[in-house]
Design an enzyme around this catalytic site. Structure first.
Site, PDB file in Angstrom:
ATOM      1  N   ASP A 199     -32.354 -21.090  14.614  1.00 29.04           N
ATOM      2  CA  ASP A 199     -33.715 -20.983  15.134  1.00 29.04           C
ATOM      3  C   ASP A 199     -33.733 -19.820  16.130  1.00 29.04           C
ATOM      4  OD1 ASP A 199     -36.392 -21.352  15.655  1.00 29.04           O
ATOM      5  OD2 ASP A 199     -36.265 -23.520  15.859  1.00 29.04           O
TER       6      ASP A 199
HETATM    7  C1  BGC Z   1     -39.518 -22.246  15.989  1.00 29.38           C
HETATM    8  C2  BGC Z   1     -39.356 -22.171  14.485  1.00 29.38           C
HETATM    9  C3  BGC Z   1     -40.012 -20.914  13.959  1.00 29.38           C
HETATM   10  C4  BGC Z   1     -39.382 -19.712  14.648  1.00 29.38           C
HETATM   11  C5  BGC Z   1     -39.926 -18.375  14.162  1.00 29.38           C
HETATM   12  C6  BGC Z   1     -39.056 -20.969  16.675  1.00 29.38           C
HETATM   13  O1  BGC Z   1     -39.345 -20.980  18.032  1.00 29.38           O
HETATM   14  O2  BGC Z   1     -38.794 -23.354  16.481  1.00 29.38           O
HETATM   15  O3  BGC Z   1     -39.898 -23.315  13.888  1.00 29.38           O
HETATM   16  O4  BGC Z   1     -39.895 -20.834  12.572  1.00 29.38           O
HETATM   17  O5  BGC Z   1     -39.619 -19.818  16.051  1.00 29.38           O
HETATM   18  O6  BGC Z   1     -41.226 -18.181  14.517  1.00 29.38           O
END
Ligand code: BGC
Length: 705
Positions: free
Chosen positions: A267
């Protein structure tokens, strides 16, 4: 687009050949995913040097709340540089959060789950994928399938509720929709992120292996079986083990046990955040821990690109692990057709969007849940009545879209007030023109029925948007009270993301429609339901508590020794002295404009299949679609089992007076559960099956297995 298992030998060979030709730096570049909004010139240079395998088209860690355009022109130039000027000529994989629609916005995933309509969910995802492909997006970070039992957690809106079976069905439908249309899906967040303590985002979780395997893991297992191409690791730790650094979870459980063949992306900055979590001493250690655990691609932390060269050279990270990660990334690129670029693709034109309003309307109407309808106040008559239209959400556009709407536009969204007037042009509508509370009361006095449009601001939901309290804002409840003093014929229409506490709203209203953040066509769907052009048929995919103090409250709680199972009705021992024990609205609940009668369920066993069936009759005056739910409970076993568990469901359409037999064929294997060590346990003895329209159904039938 193909699944990895469907790639041809030629395609596998092509990946192996690339691997033999690539230098160490080129390989590491494939595992690096910077952010599109980094410095433009620097990004161009990185791409030219072969140091960008993928780009995340998100502005910040809070993409769902801070969207920016995905800069098609600039990206096309970067892609040209990757293909023509980088050493290996491998194209960049563009990933964006296409969560519940692209330009056409469908309901937030939680509302889609209330529809229990897998076909519609698949269709909506496929439409979103086609729109995203027109924007040259190859990969979406969806579906999110974190089981959530806590509405305080803002991200509950992104998932499919509290039940592993329903969430698995929804996740698979979305994956099929995305991937069959041509973009790679991403099962996220692996795993148990939804168990964040107190609903506090990014927080620690305390989850036993027993609960992990039986509650949080099933949607991921189903996604792997459905061929999902990528998985995103979650931010949380589980009982002290940071998931991003867990070899046991990412390699042992996901890749080896479940057999996941695609790649795992971290993530946002999660590799770097291992330091703050206390799981790594510095960025070098974080890179080593994450890749050795099984992370294949590093989203924005730069730990991989900065430290893998030395880590591979000194043997801390083996070449075979590096090659495995690169191979996984290249296989996904091959599956989405990127390795065939530029030969197989015509240059992108500026995308032309046609909003898919009808599909958006159908998806929105299908997930809305009728919570209350006293004296059949709904559906409303379309003539001869005076209707007052009140409430903060009467003309709201942006909140209808919900969080995680990166490419939807508020100006595309229908306005509830206009939709009401267009749907029933012969009615007399009274508006509280000045918007003051006095004007609202004045309008309510003159009306036969008052529609109050209430809700939750989109920006109070989603990532890092926890809420300790779950009531509607004071001014909305004050309005409802003031109106109730002068007119009792109130219909509350609630456009909120998360489940809220509706005790007071319900007491003050004769009818309550939970309309949710349901996207581009939320308003026309709600208006159509109020006037009976669409019938409400949504059923809750998550329990609505009466009081935040009841959280966590969910239907598949485990059996207790004493008689305290108040979720299902009265038990001997009360749970709370200061509050009703039952939920406000249980899992699976939802009213309709017609009624059904269920016959006595029947059961028999043929070989390894249990067949449970029931006759269901539409006893009302309107055609309806009922979601018939089949729950099971278990004989005595080694581990304490849930009081009941959803096993299957069918949506059945019935005309007035019509009776249909609904059959559930359940494999004996589907009644097994996991011990903490992953062994499947098949218990012998008396199983009870319930069939009905809600988790609290009382009709049951038993069988000895
Ligand atoms: C979130 C993800 C997301 C990623 C990209 C993160 O902060 O937890 O779910 O896909 O950002 O935007």
């Amino acid at each position: 687009m193909k699944l990895i298992k469907d790639l041809s030998q030629r395609e596998f060979d092509r990946v192996e050949e690339l691997l033999t030709k690539m230098t160490l730096d080129e390989k590491i570049g494939q595992l690096n995913q910077p952010n599109l909004f980094d410095d433009k010139a620097a990004l161009g240079d990185l791409v030219r040097e072969g140091k960008v395998g993928s780009l995340v088209l998100a502005y910040s860690a809070l993409a769902g709340t801070e969207s920016r355009k995905s800069q098609l022109g600039f990206r096309q130039e970067l892609q040209r540089i990757a293909i023509e000027e980088s050493p290996s000529g491998i194209p960049i994989l563009f990933g964006r959060d296409v969560i519940h629609g692209h330009r056409t916005v469908f309901p937030i995933p939680l509302m889609q789950a209330h529809s229990w309509n897998v076909d519609l969910v698949e269709k909506a995802s496929s439409t979103a994928a086609k729109e995203a492909i027109a924007d040259d997006i190859h990969w979406t970070f969806a579906p999110m399938m974190d089981i959530a039992r806590d509405p305080r957690w803002g991200r509950i809106i992104e998932g499919f509720g509290e039940d592993p079976h329903l969430a698995s069905e929804m996740a698979v439908a979305m994956i099929k929709g995305f991937q069959s249309a041509g973009i790679a899906a991403c099962a996220k967040h692996f795993v148990a992120y939804g168990a964040s303590e107190g609903g506090r985002d990014y927080n620690t979780t305390e989850v036993s292996d027993y609960t992990l395997r039986n509650i949080y893991l099933p949607p991921f297992a189903a996604s792997v079986r459905a061929g999902v191409l990528t998985v995103m690791a979650s931010f949380n730790d589980i009982s002290g083990e940071a998931v991003t650094g867990s070899r046991r979870l990412l390699t042992g459980l996901l890749k080896e046990e479940l057999g996941f063949e695609g790649f795992v992306v971290s993530d946002w900055d999660a590799v770097g955040q291992l330091i703050r979590q206390g799981a790594a001493a510095d960025r070098r250690a974080a890179a080593a821990i994450a890749i050795n655990a099984g992370i294949d691609m590093d989203m924005v932390s730069n730990c991989f690109i900065d430290h893998l060269p030395e880590l591979v050279k000194d043997g801390t990270v083996s070449e075979s692990r590096l090659n495995d990660a690169v191979r996984r990334v290249l296989l996904v690129k091959s599956a989405v057709g990127l390795l065939d670029l530029p030969d197989n693709r015509t240059p992108m034109q500026a995308p032309v969007y046609e909003l898919n309003v009808q599909l958006a309307h159908d998806a929105a109407a299908s997930g809305m849940v009728l919570l209350k309808n006293e004296f059949e106040l709904l559906p409303l008559p379309v003539q001869e009545k005076k209707i007052a239209l009140l409430g903060q959400f009467l003309n709201e556009q942006r909140s209808m879209l919900g969080s995680w709407t990166l490419d939807g536009r508020a100006e595309d969204v229908q306005v509830f007030e206009e939709c009401m007037k267009q749907t029933a042009p012969e009615l007399i509508f009274i508006n509280a023109a000045s918007g003051s509370a006095d004007a609202a009361v004045e309008a309510a006095i003159q009306a036969d029925v008052v529609i109050v449009a209430l809700g939750e601001d989109w920006n109070n939901t989603g990532e890092a948007r926890g809420h300790a309290g779950l009531l509607l804002p004071d001014e909305q409840l004050d309005l409802l009270c003031a109106v109730n003093n002068v007119n009792k014929n109130i219909v509350s229409v609630i456009f909120s993301g998360r489940p809220l506490i509706f005790d007071e709203v319900s007491q003050l209203s004769k009818a309550v429609l939970y309309a949710g953040h349901s996207g581009t066509a939320a308003a026309s769907a709600a208006a159509s339901i109020l006037f009976g052009l669409n019938d409400p048929c949504g059923k809750l995919s998550v329990t609505f508590p009466r009081n935040a103090g009841q959280i966590p409250i969910y239907y598949n709680q485990r059996s207790a020794g004493r008689d305290i199972d108040n979720y299902y009705g009265k038990a001997v021992f009360k749970n709370y002295q200061d509050c009703e024990d039952s939920p406000m609205y249980p899992f699976g609940y939802g009213l309709q404009y017609t009624t059904y009668e269920y016959g006595k369920p029947e059961i028999n066993k043929v070989d390894n299949t249990i067949c449970v069936s029931v006759d269901i009759t539409n006893t009302g005056k309107r055609t309806g679609i009922e979601t018939v739910q089949c729950y099971a409970s278990y004989p005595a076993s080694e581990f304490v089992r849930p009081i009941r568990e959803l096993k299957q469901f069918h949506r059945v359409s019935l005309n007035p007076g019509e009776t249909k037999k609904v059959e559930f064929n359940i494999e004996i294997n589907d009644l097994a559960y996991f011990a903490p060590d992953g062994k499947l346990i098949h218990s012998k003895g008396k199983y009870v099956f319930w069939i009905g329209g809600c988790s609290t159904v009382t009709e049951s039938v038993t069988i000895d297995i």
